[in-house]
Scaffold this motif. Structure first.
Motif, mmCIF file in Angstrom:
data_model
loop_
_atom_site.group_PDB
_atom_site.id
_atom_site.type_symbol
_atom_site.label_atom_id
_atom_site.label_comp_id
_atom_site.label_asym_id
_atom_site.label_seq_id
_atom_site.Cartn_x
_atom_site.Cartn_y
_atom_site.Cartn_z
ATOM 1 N N UNK A 81 14.388 -2.398 7.504
ATOM 2 C CA UNK A 81 13.323 -2.166 6.521
ATOM 3 C C UNK A 81 11.997 -2.383 7.222
ATOM 4 N N UNK A 82 10.999 -1.625 6.817
ATOM 5 C CA UNK A 82 9.679 -1.773 7.420
ATOM 6 C C UNK A 82 8.612 -1.632 6.356
ATOM 7 N N UNK A 83 7.523 -2.359 6.538
ATOM 8 C CA UNK A 83 6.355 -2.258 5.652
ATOM 9 C C UNK A 83 5.131 -2.067 6.530
ATOM 10 N N UNK A 84 4.303 -1.089 6.162
ATOM 11 C CA UNK A 84 3.069 -0.831 6.906
ATOM 12 C C UNK A 84 1.910 -0.784 5.917
ATOM 13 N N UNK A 85 0.745 -1.196 6.380
ATOM 14 C CA UNK A 85 -0.440 -1.197 5.527
ATOM 15 C C UNK A 85 -1.653 -0.881 6.377
ATOM 16 N N UNK A 86 -2.628 -0.217 5.756
ATOM 17 C CA UNK A 86 -3.837 0.136 6.484
ATOM 18 C C UNK A 86 -4.822 0.841 5.580
ATOM 19 N N UNK A 87 -5.715 1.611 6.172
ATOM 20 C CA UNK A 87 -6.742 2.334 5.422
ATOM 21 C C UNK A 87 -6.600 3.828 5.650
ATOM 22 N N UNK A 88 -6.673 4.572 4.533
ATOM 23 C CA UNK A 88 -6.632 6.024 4.587
ATOM 24 C C UNK A 88 -7.933 6.611 4.051
ATOM 25 N N UNK A 89 -8.334 7.743 4.586
ATOM 26 C CA UNK A 89 -9.598 8.354 4.186
ATOM 27 C C UNK A 89 -9.370 9.774 3.669
ATOM 28 N N UNK A 90 -10.069 10.089 2.573
ATOM 29 C CA UNK A 90 -10.045 11.437 2.006
ATOM 30 C C UNK A 90 -11.466 11.991 2.090
ATOM 31 N N UNK A 91 -11.621 13.082 2.802
ATOM 32 C CA UNK A 91 -12.952 13.668 3.001
ATOM 33 C C UNK A 91 -13.494 14.220 1.683
ATOM 34 N N UNK A 92 -14.750 13.882 1.366
ATOM 35 C CA UNK A 92 -15.394 14.376 0.146
ATOM 36 C C UNK A 92 -16.530 15.346 0.441
ATOM 37 N N UNK B 55 -3.850 1.657 1.829
ATOM 38 C CA UNK B 55 -2.566 2.371 1.802
ATOM 39 C C UNK B 55 -1.457 1.414 2.228
ATOM 40 N N UNK B 56 -0.421 1.336 1.428
ATOM 41 C CA UNK B 56 0.740 0.503 1.753
ATOM 42 C C UNK B 56 2.012 1.309 1.535
ATOM 43 N N UNK B 57 2.926 1.183 2.464
ATOM 44 C CA UNK B 57 4.200 1.888 2.361
ATOM 45 C C UNK B 57 5.327 0.953 2.774
#
Length: 438
Positions: free
Chosen positions: A230-241, A263-265
């Motif tokens: 099992x793995x968990x990753x977290x960070x920041x995601x960007x959506x261009x506006x 963002x967490x998965x």
């Protein structure tokens, strides 16, 4: 005069400081450690059950003799291009047992727990001998095999053929072997074709000494690993506006506006037949000294077709011994599993068109299964002299699929000239296009 038989007097006060009894650690077992007081990772390791071994040894081959089931001859060889063994006396052919079917290595991935180790993948004994001796049942002579460079030997008196089939604890005998399918002539042709495409820029000394007929068929040692994790990753995601440009002429600069999200998965997954190099020499990917990474580019191998270990498959080929244990390879495995986890969650993060920067990663390995296996590779090598011992180049051919990749030493001035010529051609084409559009 004092009586030397009397014990020395005790000090008036307890002795403290460096070298005192308080400074010397207690003898093992004197003060048992309570696992509950230890950090979690150390406690889990201490309390974990010992690895479970699956016995893959062939009891019928322990005397070193692999007999033809039809005539009893011991002169057995691998039939090129197939997974068959063939008797050189009566020409009888038979197929080795597939380890997936015999030992169930393809099943139970979703229930793997702890560390399961096949008997050929157990820890190597540091004092294990490289020489193995057999007493020939035909004539009584002593036959010795040096497992550093061979796995079979022929009795020089009665011609019986002996093979190392007993799983001696020196890393020489794996659980399974994947036989060669690509023949030498085919491998030579593939290597020649690979070099011919790059001959223009190749080092002159390399071209003068290039003799692909010297290619060697070698069985390389790998650990084939199944895992449940099992793995968990977290960070920041960007959506261009918004995207806009400021400045004029050559001072233009493009800017972006974006919404930033946390963002967490989390993903549960299994891995089937992940290959890890179990030779420290082949696992050394120092590109300043060698091109071992070339061997990884000819993956994958169809490991599902690997057969139960039988030294007769190695007749006519060389092999390298395994010298890395399971614990040595765990960090490499965990790196690979994290890479797989990131790939698993990639599809769910596509809406972040400016990308996701993973800042935290956590991996939990629930269970693993380790099988030692020989994989077939045709290798051509060339040593390029230079500083710090030079560079060892390899051209490798997958012994099953024919996939070919390699490193060809290049003449630096030719490479620079080619870059300049290419740049000039591109520049001329751009100028011609601009002139035609004016």
């Amino acid at each position: 005069m004092s009586d030397s038989k009397l014990p020395p007097p005790l000090p008036a006060q307890p002795v403290d400081g460096p070298g005192s009894p308080r400074d010397v650690p207690p003898l093992p077992g004197t003060y048992p450690i309570d696992p509950a007081t230890l950090p979690g990772a150390i406690r889990d390791e201490l309390e974990a059950p010992d690895p479970v071994a699956i016995d893959t040894a062939s009891a019928e081959l322990r005397d070193g003799l692999n007999r033809c089931p039809k005539c009893g001859s011991t002169d057995i060889r691998h039939k090129p291009g197939t997974d068959l063994l063939v008797c050189q006396y009566c020409r009888n052919e038979w197929h080795g047992e597939r380890v997936e079917e015999v030992f169930g290595f393809g099943a139970g991935l979703d229930t793997l727990t702890g560390t399961v180790v096949a008997s050929g993948a157990r820890d190597i004994a540091a004092d294990a001998a490289a020489l193995m001796s057999f007493k020939c049942s035909g004539c009584g002579a002593e036959v010795t095999v040096n497992t550093e460079n061979a796995m079979t030997a022929r009795c020089h008196w009665c011609r019986h053929v002996f093979g190392i089939n007993e799983q001696v604890p020196n890393g020489a005998v794996p659980d399974a072997v994947l036989p060669f399918h690509i023949k030498k002539d085919d491998a030579v042709a593939r290597i020649r074709q690979f070099v011919d495409k790059r001959r223009l820029l190749a080092l002159k000394a390399f071209k003068d000494q290039f003799t692909p007929e010297n290619v060697v068929g070698v069985y390389l040692p790998y650990m084939i690993v199944d895992a449940r994790a099992s793995a968990a990753v977290a960070g920041e995601g960007e959506v261009e506006t918004r995207r806009y440009t400021r400045g004029t002429d050559n001072n233009k600069k493009t800017y972006y506006d974006a919404d930033v999200y946390r963002v967490e998965r989390q993903v549960d997954f299994t891995v089937d037949d992940l290959p890890l190099e179990s030779s420290a020499e082949r696992g050394n990917l120092d590109i300043q000294a060698n091109t071992n990474n070339i061997i990884n580019t000819i993956l994958p191998f169809d490991t599902k077709n690997a057969v139960r270990w039988n030294a007769s498959y190695l007749s006519g080929f060389t092999s390298e011994k395994r010298n890395r244990n399971v614990e040595h390879l765990r960090p490499r495995l965990e790196d690979q599993l994290l890479s797989i986890a990131r790939a698993q969650v990639e599809g769910s993060a596509r809406r972040y068109d400016r990308g996701v920067r993973w800042e935290q990663e956590q991996l939990e390995v629930h269970g693993t299964r380790w099988v030692s296996m020989y994989l077939p590779v045709w290798l051509y090598s060339y040593h390029q002299p230079g500083r710090n011992g030079g560079l060892l180049h390899y051209i490798a051919v997958n012994g099953r699929t024919g996939e070919t990749m390699g490193s060809v030493p290049v003449q630096q001035w030719k490479l620079l000239l080619a870059a300049l010529v290419t740049g000039t051609i591109i520049e001329s084409a751009v100028i011609a296009f601009l002139v035609s559009t004016v």
